[in-house]
Design a protein around this motif. Sequence first.
Motif, PDB file in Angstrom:
ATOM      1  N   GLU A  28      50.896  53.358  59.573  1.00  0.00           N
ATOM      2  CA  GLU A  28      51.222  53.613  58.174  1.00  0.00           C
ATOM      3  C   GLU A  28      52.245  54.741  58.089  1.00  0.00           C
ATOM      4  N   GLY A  29      53.313  54.513  57.333  1.00  0.00           N
ATOM      5  CA  GLY A  29      54.330  55.530  57.130  1.00  0.00           C
ATOM      6  C   GLY A  29      55.642  55.270  57.853  1.00  0.00           C
ATOM      7  N   VAL A  30      55.678  54.287  58.769  1.00  0.00           N
ATOM      8  CA  VAL A  30      56.917  54.046  59.522  1.00  0.00           C
ATOM      9  C   VAL A  30      58.068  53.567  58.641  1.00  0.00           C
ATOM     10  N   GLU A  31      57.760  52.973  57.516  1.00  0.00           N
ATOM     11  CA  GLU A  31      58.822  52.460  56.647  1.00  0.00           C
ATOM     12  C   GLU A  31      59.689  53.583  56.081  1.00  0.00           C
ATOM     13  N   SER A  32      59.196  54.814  56.098  1.00  0.00           N
ATOM     14  CA  SER A  32      59.973  55.938  55.563  1.00  0.00           C
ATOM     15  C   SER A  32      60.801  56.650  56.636  1.00  0.00           C
ATOM     16  N   ILE A  33      60.703  56.223  57.894  1.00  0.00           N
ATOM     17  CA  ILE A  33      61.439  56.853  58.986  1.00  0.00           C
ATOM     18  C   ILE A  33      62.823  56.201  59.084  1.00  0.00           C
ATOM     19  N   ALA A  34      63.874  57.026  58.968  1.00  0.00           N
ATOM     20  CA  ALA A  34      65.248  56.511  59.012  1.00  0.00           C
ATOM     21  C   ALA A  34      65.762  56.511  60.449  1.00  0.00           C
ATOM     22  N   LEU A  35      66.445  55.449  60.832  1.00  0.00           N
ATOM     23  CA  LEU A  35      67.165  55.377  62.103  1.00  0.00           C
ATOM     24  C   LEU A  35      68.629  55.585  61.769  1.00  0.00           C
ATOM     25  N   VAL A  36      69.222  56.667  62.310  1.00  0.00           N
ATOM     26  CA  VAL A  36      70.602  57.010  61.966  1.00  0.00           C
ATOM     27  C   VAL A  36      71.404  57.315  63.230  1.00  0.00           C
ATOM     28  N   LYS A  37      72.710  57.446  63.053  1.00  0.00           N
ATOM     29  CA  LYS A  37      73.611  57.865  64.138  1.00  0.00           C
ATOM     30  C   LYS A  37      73.511  59.378  64.308  1.00  0.00           C
ATOM     31  N   ALA A  38      73.891  59.874  65.486  1.00  0.00           N
ATOM     32  CA  ALA A  38      73.776  61.291  65.813  1.00  0.00           C
ATOM     33  C   ALA A  38      74.547  62.185  64.837  1.00  0.00           C
ATOM     34  N   ALA A  39      75.678  61.741  64.331  1.00  0.00           N
ATOM     35  CA  ALA A  39      76.484  62.556  63.424  1.00  0.00           C
ATOM     36  C   ALA A  39      75.750  62.894  62.129  1.00  0.00           C
ATOM     37  N   VAL A  40      74.807  62.072  61.755  1.00  0.00           N
ATOM     38  CA  VAL A  40      74.089  62.261  60.491  1.00  0.00           C
ATOM     39  C   VAL A  40      73.088  63.413  60.569  1.00  0.00           C
ATOM     40  N   VAL A  41      72.606  63.757  61.751  1.00  0.00           N
ATOM     41  CA  VAL A  41      71.533  64.752  61.879  1.00  0.00           C
ATOM     42  C   VAL A  41      72.032  66.150  62.248  1.00  0.00           C
ATOM     43  N   GLN A  42      73.308  66.407  62.073  1.00  0.00           N
ATOM     44  CA  GLN A  42      73.873  67.716  62.443  1.00  0.00           C
ATOM     45  C   GLN A  42      73.207  68.879  61.712  1.00  0.00           C
ATOM     46  N   ASP A  43      72.782  68.677  60.487  1.00  0.00           N
ATOM     47  CA  ASP A  43      72.151  69.741  59.711  1.00  0.00           C
ATOM     48  C   ASP A  43      70.628  69.624  59.669  1.00  0.00           C
ATOM     49  N   CYS A  44      70.062  68.850  60.569  1.00  0.00           N
ATOM     50  CA  CYS A  44      68.618  68.637  60.602  1.00  0.00           C
ATOM     51  C   CYS A  44      67.991  69.451  61.730  1.00  0.00           C
ATOM     52  N   GLU A  45      66.673  69.612  61.662  1.00  0.00           N
ATOM     53  CA  GLU A  45      65.940  70.296  62.726  1.00  0.00           C
ATOM     54  C   GLU A  45      65.425  69.257  63.728  1.00  0.00           C
ATOM     55  N   LYS A  46      65.844  69.400  64.993  1.00  0.00           N
ATOM     56  CA  LYS A  46      65.344  68.491  66.021  1.00  0.00           C
ATOM     57  C   LYS A  46      63.963  68.959  66.446  1.00  0.00           C
TER      58      LYS A  46
END
Length: 107
Positions: A28-46
Motif C-alpha cells: 500500500e502506498g506505491v502508487e504515490s512513489i515517482a520514478l524520475v530521471k536523476a536531473a529531477v532530484v538535484q534539490d531532494c534529500e537522498k
Amino acid sequence: MKAKFIVLLSFVGAVLFGMGCTWVKPVEGVESIALVKAAVVQDCEKLVTSTVLVTHKVGFINRNPSKVANELLTLARNEAVALDADTIVAEGPAMEGKQRFGLYQCR
C-alpha cells in the motif's frame, strides 16, 4: 517411456506457467512513489541507494524481461514506502534480475 514423457511435459508446463507469473506484489502506498530521471532530484534529500533483486531465470529459461523490469520497479517502490521516500531514480540498467535505485525525499 510414456511416464518419463509425462513427467517431462509436466515440468515444462510448470516452468512456462511460472514464467508468466508476477511474484512481487506492491505494498500500500506505491502508487504515490515517482520514478524520475536523476536531473529531477538535484534539490531532494537522498535517503539511500537500494539494490533490488528478482528471479530472472526459471531453470535455464530466461523470464520475460519486461516482467523482470516491472518486478524490480515494484520492489524499489516497496522499499521507498518502507523508508518514507517519495521518489526513486534508476541508477543503472537492470542486469540479470538486479538493479540499483536511489531513494529520495523530494516533497
